[in-house]
Design a protein around this motif. Sequence first.
Motif, PDB file in Angstrom:
ATOM      1  N   ASP A 466       0.914  -0.719   0.106  1.00 11.63           N
ATOM      2  CA  ASP A 466       0.488   0.630  -0.057  1.00 11.63           C
ATOM      3  C   ASP A 466       0.827   1.423   0.161  1.00 11.63           C
ATOM      4  OD1 ASP A 466      -3.331  -0.829   0.143  1.00 11.63           O
ATOM      5  OD2 ASP A 466      -1.785  -1.880   1.539  1.00 11.63           O
ATOM      6  N   LEU A 467       1.554   1.150   0.551  1.00  7.35           N
ATOM      7  CA  LEU A 467       2.855   2.100   0.421  1.00  7.35           C
ATOM      8  C   LEU A 467       3.492   2.792  -1.064  1.00  7.35           C
ATOM      9  CD1 LEU A 467       4.982   1.907   3.251  1.00  7.35           C
ATOM     10  CD2 LEU A 467       3.049   3.241   3.458  1.00  7.35           C
ATOM     11  N   ALA A 468       3.379   1.712  -1.888  1.00  5.42           N
ATOM     12  CA  ALA A 468       4.020   2.023  -2.888  1.00  5.42           C
ATOM     13  C   ALA A 468       2.741   2.707  -3.811  1.00  5.42           C
ATOM     14  CB  ALA A 468       5.224   1.010  -3.710  1.00  5.42           C
ATOM     15  N   LEU A 469       1.916   1.638  -3.371  1.00  4.84           N
ATOM     16  CA  LEU A 469       0.659   2.386  -4.528  1.00  4.84           C
ATOM     17  C   LEU A 469       0.501   3.482  -4.318  1.00  4.84           C
ATOM     18  CD1 LEU A 469      -1.374  -1.262  -4.528  1.00  4.84           C
ATOM     19  CD2 LEU A 469       0.289   0.500  -6.315  1.00  4.84           C
ATOM     20  N   LEU A 470       0.046   3.936  -2.824  1.00  8.30           N
ATOM     21  CA  LEU A 470      -0.062   5.801  -1.908  1.00  8.30           C
ATOM     22  C   LEU A 470       0.882   6.756  -2.942  1.00  8.30           C
ATOM     23  CD1 LEU A 470      -1.456   7.229  -0.583  1.00  8.30           C
ATOM     24  CD2 LEU A 470      -0.432   6.721   1.503  1.00  8.30           C
ATOM     25  N   HIS A 471       2.576   6.389  -2.614  1.00  8.08           N
ATOM     26  CA  HIS A 471       3.453   6.631  -3.523  1.00  8.08           C
ATOM     27  C   HIS A 471       3.347   7.628  -4.996  1.00  8.08           C
ATOM     28  CE1 HIS A 471       7.624   8.407  -3.987  1.00  8.08           C
ATOM     29  NE2 HIS A 471       7.080   8.558  -3.456  1.00  8.08           N
ATOM     30  N   TRP A 472       3.130   6.058  -5.536  1.00  8.48           N
ATOM     31  CA  TRP A 472       2.806   6.113  -6.563  1.00  8.48           C
ATOM     32  C   TRP A 472       1.764   6.970  -7.519  1.00  8.48           C
ATOM     33  CZ3 TRP A 472      -2.004   4.683  -9.527  1.00  8.48           C
ATOM     34  CH2 TRP A 472      -1.467   4.791 -10.765  1.00  8.48           C
ATOM     35  N   GLY A 473       0.228   6.280  -6.204  1.00  9.49           N
ATOM     36  CA  GLY A 473      -0.964   7.484  -6.927  1.00  9.49           C
ATOM     37  C   GLY A 473      -0.485   8.252  -6.361  1.00  9.49           C
ATOM     38  N   CYS A 474       0.013   9.286  -5.797  1.00  8.26           N
ATOM     39  CA  CYS A 474       0.144  10.913  -5.351  1.00  8.26           C
ATOM     40  C   CYS A 474       0.920  11.165  -6.339  1.00  8.26           C
ATOM     41  CB  CYS A 474       0.823  10.894  -4.502  1.00  8.26           C
ATOM     42  SG  CYS A 474      -0.313  10.880  -2.412  1.00  8.26           S
ATOM     43  N   ARG A 475       2.085  10.588  -6.936  1.00  5.42           N
ATOM     44  CA  ARG A 475       3.275  11.635  -8.158  1.00  5.42           C
ATOM     45  C   ARG A 475       2.457  11.331  -9.653  1.00  5.42           C
ATOM     46  NH1 ARG A 475       8.908   8.441  -9.107  1.00  5.42           N
ATOM     47  NH2 ARG A 475       9.517  10.127  -7.180  1.00  5.42           N
ATOM     48  N   THR A 476       1.791  10.160  -9.521  1.00  7.77           N
ATOM     49  CA  THR A 476       1.007  10.619 -10.965  1.00  7.77           C
ATOM     50  C   THR A 476       0.060  11.090 -10.858  1.00  7.77           C
ATOM     51  OG1 THR A 476       1.458   7.882 -11.258  1.00  7.77           O
ATOM     52  CG2 THR A 476      -0.565   8.570 -12.570  1.00  7.77           C
ATOM     53  N   LEU A 477      -1.301  11.518 -10.074  1.00  6.78           N
ATOM     54  CA  LEU A 477      -2.017  12.645  -9.893  1.00  6.78           C
ATOM     55  C   LEU A 477      -1.637  13.696  -9.738  1.00  6.78           C
ATOM     56  CD1 LEU A 477      -3.901  10.993  -6.754  1.00  6.78           C
ATOM     57  CD2 LEU A 477      -4.680  11.658  -8.923  1.00  6.78           C
ATOM     58  N   LEU A 478      -0.110  14.221  -9.379  1.00  6.96           N
ATOM     59  CA  LEU A 478       0.469  15.214  -9.626  1.00  6.96           C
ATOM     60  C   LEU A 478       1.175  15.440 -11.083  1.00  6.96           C
ATOM     61  CD1 LEU A 478       2.736  16.182  -6.171  1.00  6.96           C
ATOM     62  CD2 LEU A 478       0.201  17.190  -7.625  1.00  6.96           C
ATOM     63  N   ASP A 479       1.556  14.422 -11.359  1.00  4.63           N
ATOM     64  CA  ASP A 479       1.937  14.328 -12.947  1.00  4.63           C
ATOM     65  C   ASP A 479       0.664  14.468 -13.902  1.00  4.63           C
ATOM     66  OD1 ASP A 479       3.073  13.952 -15.684  1.00  4.63           O
ATOM     67  OD2 ASP A 479       4.051  11.970 -15.417  1.00  4.63           O
ATOM     68  N   ALA A 480      -0.561  13.594 -14.027  1.00  8.22           N
ATOM     69  CA  ALA A 480      -1.794  14.106 -14.854  1.00  8.22           C
ATOM     70  C   ALA A 480      -2.572  15.303 -14.404  1.00  8.22           C
ATOM     71  CB  ALA A 480      -2.764  12.452 -13.925  1.00  8.22           C
ATOM     72  N   THR A 481      -2.585  15.613 -13.455  1.00 10.79           N
ATOM     73  CA  THR A 481      -2.960  17.521 -13.321  1.00 10.79           C
ATOM     74  C   THR A 481      -2.542  18.220 -14.096  1.00 10.79           C
ATOM     75  OG1 THR A 481      -2.399  17.770 -11.509  1.00 10.79           O
ATOM     76  CG2 THR A 481      -4.636  16.818 -11.177  1.00 10.79           C
ATOM     77  N   ALA A 482      -0.742  18.012 -14.086  1.00 12.37           N
ATOM     78  CA  ALA A 482      -0.114  19.735 -14.586  1.00 12.37           C
ATOM     79  C   ALA A 482      -0.224  19.359 -15.935  1.00 12.37           C
ATOM     80  CB  ALA A 482       1.455  18.808 -14.207  1.00 12.37           C
ATOM     81  N   ARG A 483      -0.411  18.093 -16.440  1.00 11.92           N
ATOM     82  CA  ARG A 483      -0.571  17.552 -17.859  1.00 11.92           C
ATOM     83  C   ARG A 483      -1.875  17.486 -18.142  1.00 11.92           C
ATOM     84  NH1 ARG A 483       2.668  14.063 -21.120  1.00 11.92           N
ATOM     85  NH2 ARG A 483       3.990  12.968 -20.257  1.00 11.92           N
TER      86      ARG A 483
END
Length: 756
Positions: A466-483
């Motif tokens: 879960d830590l890895a998935l949460l970390h990936w999820g937050c990073r990807t949300l920042l990437d996606a919203t920026a895109r």
Amino acid sequence: MTPFEPNGADLTGTAPPGLPELDDHLVAGSARRDFLGGLDPVWQAVPSSFYDGPFLGNGGLAASVRRPEGATRLRIVLGDSRVRDHQEAGGPLWGGTRLPVGHLTLGTTGEVTGVDLRLSLHDAELTGTVTTTHGAVALTAFVHAGRDLLVVRCRPLDGGERVTWSFTPAPAVAPREVFYPEQRPAGLRDNPPAVLTPTADGGSCVQDLACGGRTETRWRTADDGGSTLFCTVAHSATDATASRTAAGTLAEAGRTTAGRLTEEHRSWWHAYYAKSFLSVPDARLQGFYWIQLYKLACATRADRPVMATHGPWLEPTPWPAAWWNLNVQLEYWPLNAAGHPELDSLRTALENGGPGLLASTPEAYRADSLVLGRSSQDDLHSEPAGAPGQAEPLPETGNLTWALHTAWLAYRHTMDEAYLRDTVLPLLRRSVAYYLHFLTRDDEGVLHLPATYSPEYGTTADCNYDLALLHWGCRTLLDATARLGVKDPLATTWQHVLDRLTPPPQDPDEGLWIGRDLRLTSSHRHYSHLLWFHPLHQLDLTRPANRALLRRSVEHWLGLTGELQGYSFTGAASMYALLGDGGAARRQLDELLDSYVRPNTMYAETGPVVETPLSGAQSLHDMLLQSWGGVLRVFPAVPDDWADATVHDLVAEGAFRVSACRRGGVTRWIRVRSGAGEPCLVAPGRLGGPADVRALAGRPGPTAWSPRPDGLLEIALPAGAECLITAAGSTPDLTIAPVTTADTFRWGLPAAPGLT
């Protein structure tokens, strides 16, 4: 970067004449047919089970061929990914379970004594002869690529053979009841017996369901110098319209010539195989790979249900549903590099599954969150999902986030902004929000998760899954919203989680733990604790400490034997590929093929589970091309004794299409085509000298390029443009063709095991 030289591409048109161009030998004449024909599985012994027989399918309707132990005639066992119950009692594994259909029996006059069959991958057709005590019958069979239609042509060759057909329905009973009868839920209604109605030229079988739905199997035969069977299966969830659908399918087939049906079917498959290509000098692995691509298109299409663990071939199994803690993810990975979004039924399920996801989420969190339990059907309504810190229901909370990582990969390989904006981002935002409800802060401001369940091992606080998935999820949300140019009020929260989330629990000897309170001390087939590395890529492998951690973690995990299964070795192969260790990666795949994969490349854990062999295809992709972290890594983990390898039009993140040729242990050339104008960084591998980048004939080329100190090539490549990378001063042969294999190998049941 320096501007491209004047003899490069004119981006307003095409490259000037005299530039090199690729020579694709596979498009000429019968080259692709001949290549795939050399890999066709064959049967010179009579198959007796699902795991050693030929299989067919179109993502919905499916068939497998065998003569079961004790039987005397050949059977074609039917399945369909859309056939399931629609009751509520017991959830997706009982009231919503996938249901079996039944089997056709080829009623030869004599008993079957032998076969000589070949499954043409190129045409997706089974052809050959069936020998009986009274003679022999020539047989051709296919499940039509675009119609829900099984076509079987039989022609007696000699002796006193005659052919008839009969159908035996399978009871519409939850498959799980055979394995766990004590778990049958209260309120589950029995489905009535099927009703068989013979006709002069065929018949029908109506299976009404207690929920009001219906499955109908309908078949007819035509005498056209032999005997041709047309058979269809139709399903309706809550009414009897399946009968009208089945009748319409057969009526339309009757209005279509046999030649037209065959042409339609073959045309789809020929176009499918032309999307991408790879060839390696290991005959067994190469054949395995191409059978997986065939299997994928048999198992799913974008307009069909999300793949269940067994695909559309429902054999006895306790797993008659889609499984979300690894199986679904592994099933869909190979679609990306092979360039087959037309098969992406996961996307369809996510686009339409909002109500089911909401129903799976604990009511207290439905306002802003979504979570998915372990199993569901295509509606994504799982058994009740658990919450971190609570023992019941089981708090296996990362499954939706991991499924959305698979969706993110599909986006990254297509750069389909609509999919990101309308589906991936909104679902991921709510999936991550579920975690945010439960984060706690210690005295030093570090964020922690309460106890959650690491799939197939145990429950622990700060669970690495879960830590890895949460970390990936937050990073990807920042990437996606920026895109997308979206200003989200939660962006500061996501960044705070990245800044303050506790590091993955680990130690210097064993590597990554299961979680803060739970070490890995016994054999564990699942690599749930290793998601930080594969497939999420959240720990930077350019750092020596992280590379050492990954190797230490994998070796500790594999060293605890007894419970490892086939997908353990495909996961390990991909992790060794991340380290650039092609020899170790291949050894993992050899173990998969030696010990776990059956003669027809199927695989079982109690019942059939298709994700394991499919993920073996992705492991081979990972050895030949990686694109995580914005870098195209070409031949990153090729074993030293694979002197030659070819890839053509494999798809990388950023919607790049990559072709490359390795000969004599050296990468002779790389062609990169940009589909979306994304930043292009290439790790060219072993070029044999300093790199040169140039345009190709007939296409726009790069506008600038430069080598970087870290060995990467930075190339300005607009959308639609392509470039050729070679060693400076070289003029390599730009032929795209299969490589030579030192050995021969046939899957199936050949007369001499494994040999052509």
